[in-house]
Structures are given as structure tokens and as C-alpha cells.
Motif scaffolding. Sequence first.
Motif, mmCIF file in Angstrom:
data_model
loop_
_atom_site.group_PDB
_atom_site.id
_atom_site.type_symbol
_atom_site.label_atom_id
_atom_site.label_comp_id
_atom_site.label_asym_id
_atom_site.label_seq_id
_atom_site.Cartn_x
_atom_site.Cartn_y
_atom_site.Cartn_z
ATOM 1 N N PRO A 51 38.326 -3.067 65.816
ATOM 2 C CA PRO A 51 36.869 -2.886 65.847
ATOM 3 C C PRO A 51 36.202 -3.614 64.675
ATOM 4 N N ILE A 52 35.108 -4.299 64.969
ATOM 5 C CA ILE A 52 34.324 -5.029 63.964
ATOM 6 C C ILE A 52 32.860 -4.647 64.143
ATOM 7 N N SER A 53 32.177 -4.343 63.028
ATOM 8 C CA SER A 53 30.779 -3.915 63.085
ATOM 9 C C SER A 53 29.949 -4.682 62.064
ATOM 10 N N VAL A 54 28.749 -5.074 62.487
ATOM 11 C CA VAL A 54 27.768 -5.713 61.604
ATOM 12 C C VAL A 54 26.418 -5.075 61.894
ATOM 13 N N ALA A 55 25.700 -4.647 60.844
ATOM 14 C CA ALA A 55 24.398 -3.999 61.028
ATOM 15 C C ALA A 55 23.479 -4.335 59.862
ATOM 16 N N GLY A 56 22.187 -4.363 60.157
ATOM 17 C CA GLY A 56 21.180 -4.586 59.131
ATOM 18 C C GLY A 56 20.077 -3.553 59.238
ATOM 19 N N THR A 57 19.521 -3.157 58.104
ATOM 20 C CA THR A 57 18.475 -2.138 58.052
ATOM 21 C C THR A 57 17.292 -2.653 57.254
ATOM 22 N N SER A 58 16.101 -2.437 57.787
ATOM 23 C CA SER A 58 14.871 -2.676 57.037
ATOM 24 C C SER A 58 14.413 -1.322 56.507
ATOM 25 N N PHE A 59 14.479 -1.159 55.187
ATOM 26 C CA PHE A 59 14.348 0.151 54.557
ATOM 27 C C PHE A 59 13.069 0.202 53.734
ATOM 28 N N THR A 103 9.999 -2.681 50.334
ATOM 29 C CA THR A 103 10.896 -2.811 51.481
ATOM 30 C C THR A 103 12.219 -3.397 51.023
ATOM 31 N N GLN A 104 13.315 -2.723 51.352
ATOM 32 C CA GLN A 104 14.658 -3.196 51.047
ATOM 33 C C GLN A 104 15.360 -3.641 52.313
ATOM 34 N N TRP A 105 16.329 -4.535 52.144
ATOM 35 C CA TRP A 105 17.233 -4.902 53.232
ATOM 36 C C TRP A 105 18.620 -4.377 52.905
ATOM 37 N N ILE A 106 19.282 -3.839 53.915
ATOM 38 C CA ILE A 106 20.630 -3.299 53.739
ATOM 39 C C ILE A 106 21.556 -3.953 54.765
ATOM 40 N N LEU A 107 22.691 -4.437 54.303
ATOM 41 C CA LEU A 107 23.693 -5.056 55.173
ATOM 42 C C LEU A 107 24.948 -4.197 55.182
ATOM 43 N N ASP A 108 25.490 -3.920 56.375
ATOM 44 C CA ASP A 108 26.733 -3.162 56.539
ATOM 45 C C ASP A 108 27.703 -3.990 57.381
#
Length: 326
Positions: A225-233, A260-265
Motif C-alpha cells: 500500500p502507498i498513500s499520498v495526501a495533501g491538506t490545506s490547513f 494557511t499551512q500546507w501539510i504533506l503526508d
Amino acid sequence: MKKSFSLFAFGIGILSSTIGFSDGTPSQPSPSLLPYWVRGDFIYAQMREGRLQFATKPESSTGIFDPSKEHLLSPHFAWEFDFRLQAGRSWENVTVFLNWSHFTGKAHRKLKTSYENQFFPVWNLRDDIFTQDFAQQSKIHWSNTVDFIDLASQLNLVKVPQYFQLQSRLALRTGWGNQSVHVDYSQGIFVGGADRVRMSSHNWGLGPLLGLDVEVMMPQGFSIPISVAGTSFFSQFHTHQKETYLDEVAADWSRRSWKTQWILDVSAALQWKKRFDSCSLSLSAGYEFHELWGENNFSQNRLGLLSGLSRSLFISGVSGSMRIDF
């Protein structure tokens, strides 16, 4: 905390009652589908934050110290044990779940030079600071905690049984962080005692998360399993910085700000799954990386030696998880 979990549990109930309808009646899980699941992750990770450099490299003569990046000293960041808890409900093509992730970080370092050497005290906040000021002893201690709660849904985009699965992920994320920095400088111009700098930052935010989850199946129940996600915080920060020397307050700053922050997972793992009569067990081991842009919100002194350096918070490490479907 109980109130927050109650609200999210209520949200899952609402989503569960509205997802999976086609002709006005709820879709029913197939006999082979185990609809409910819980998962726990143990994470061994290192948390690192930019712009925590506290001193220049010691030099043998006083004067204007070199403020370039390679001449700034950072604390030593420790590895800590963290965790993640998940619970969800699955249909044929949709999954709804609640996720809570908890991360901790610590760092420290002591610096002591000989009588002939000295360094610049980077976090000296007073207005009358000069580049010729110097210290000969220092110590820094940093601690931080970061929590995320996601109310998420996954939708199957492509599914080839026993070979490949691609899912989109949409979530509402809330989170909070609490960090503190203690820096002491002594000797040099601080001959009467220690110059103490105390800084704290508390932030809370809310925003949408969008991601993709890929799973490549292999024989004998294994998969990748591989996951990539981004959040506008959208976050609110409350920072407080205070410096005292010989019982005198040299600086005392406090402010609130919104940004506003950006979060990368990003994560990848090797997973093994075994199906039993009434449940299934999944075990995995993997790697994960997270970046929170602009997490360091502390202000500098008027010299601004840390300008241009990253303010991001980085979390990276290995993880092991167990999931039970029933």
C-alpha cells in the motif's frame, strides 16, 4: 477530548447513513465483505523543525560572526514512539473512517567553548543586540506535540481483484500543536549569570485533505500500500517569547496570528493479510513522512540571522500496524 470524539462519532453516523444509496435503499455489503474494522499503528519517528539554530560555530576571536547556514548550530533531535488509531465502516466501493494520529518531538544540545573561543547567541531577543556580542556556554531544550483527527472517506476508482486497487481519499482534518523552546546563554557578555530565553507556541487548525491510496497485490496475501495526501490547513497561532537576565525582563513578545499551512503526508508499507471465518487480520511494516509548512512561528531579533531558512516541521520514521476486519 470527549466532546471532540462525540462530535466526530456523530459525523461518522451521518456519513454512514447517507453513503451507499442508489435507488433509494441502502446498499448491502456482499457476503464476503467484512464491513467494520479497527486499526492501530506504532510509529518510531524523528521530528525536526527548521529555524531552531541557537548559536554560530565557535570562533577564536570576537567580531562579526558568520551567520551563513553552514555556520549555524542546531539541536540534536531525538527519536520518539508515537501512535495512530483508526476505526471505520466499509461498503462495496466506499469506506468511511475516523483517524487520530499523535506525534511527539524532543531536541537538546549543550555548547561549551574554551576561554579563547566564543559564539553568537542567535536567540538573544533584546533590542540592543549587536553582531559583536558573544557567549561561551549555552544549552537548548525543545519539545513539541502534534495531533491530527481526520474524518475521512475513500472511494474506489480502479479495482482489479487480486492485482491492483486505486482509491481517492477526501477528509476533514483538524489538529493542534504545542511546542516550547528553552535557551540559556552564559559567560562572554553574560558574566553575571545566565541569559534565559523562553518561547512557546500553541496552534489549532482545520482544513480539507485530498489524497490517493494505491495497493498493489502480491501472492500469499502480501501487498504494497502507498498513500499520498495533501491538506490545506487554516491555522491560528499563539506565540509567546520572553528573555530575562539578572531578574530583568529584556524582551517580552506575545502575538496571535492566522495563516494557511500546507501539510504533506506520504507513506509506503509491506502488508500481509489473512482471512478467517468471521474476521481478517492485516499486519504491515512501513515508512512514513510528513511535512508541515510554516510550523515555526517564532519571531527573531532585529538582526534576522535565520531569515531565509525553512520554517517547516518534518516527521519521518518507521511504523508497524495491525488491522482487524469483522
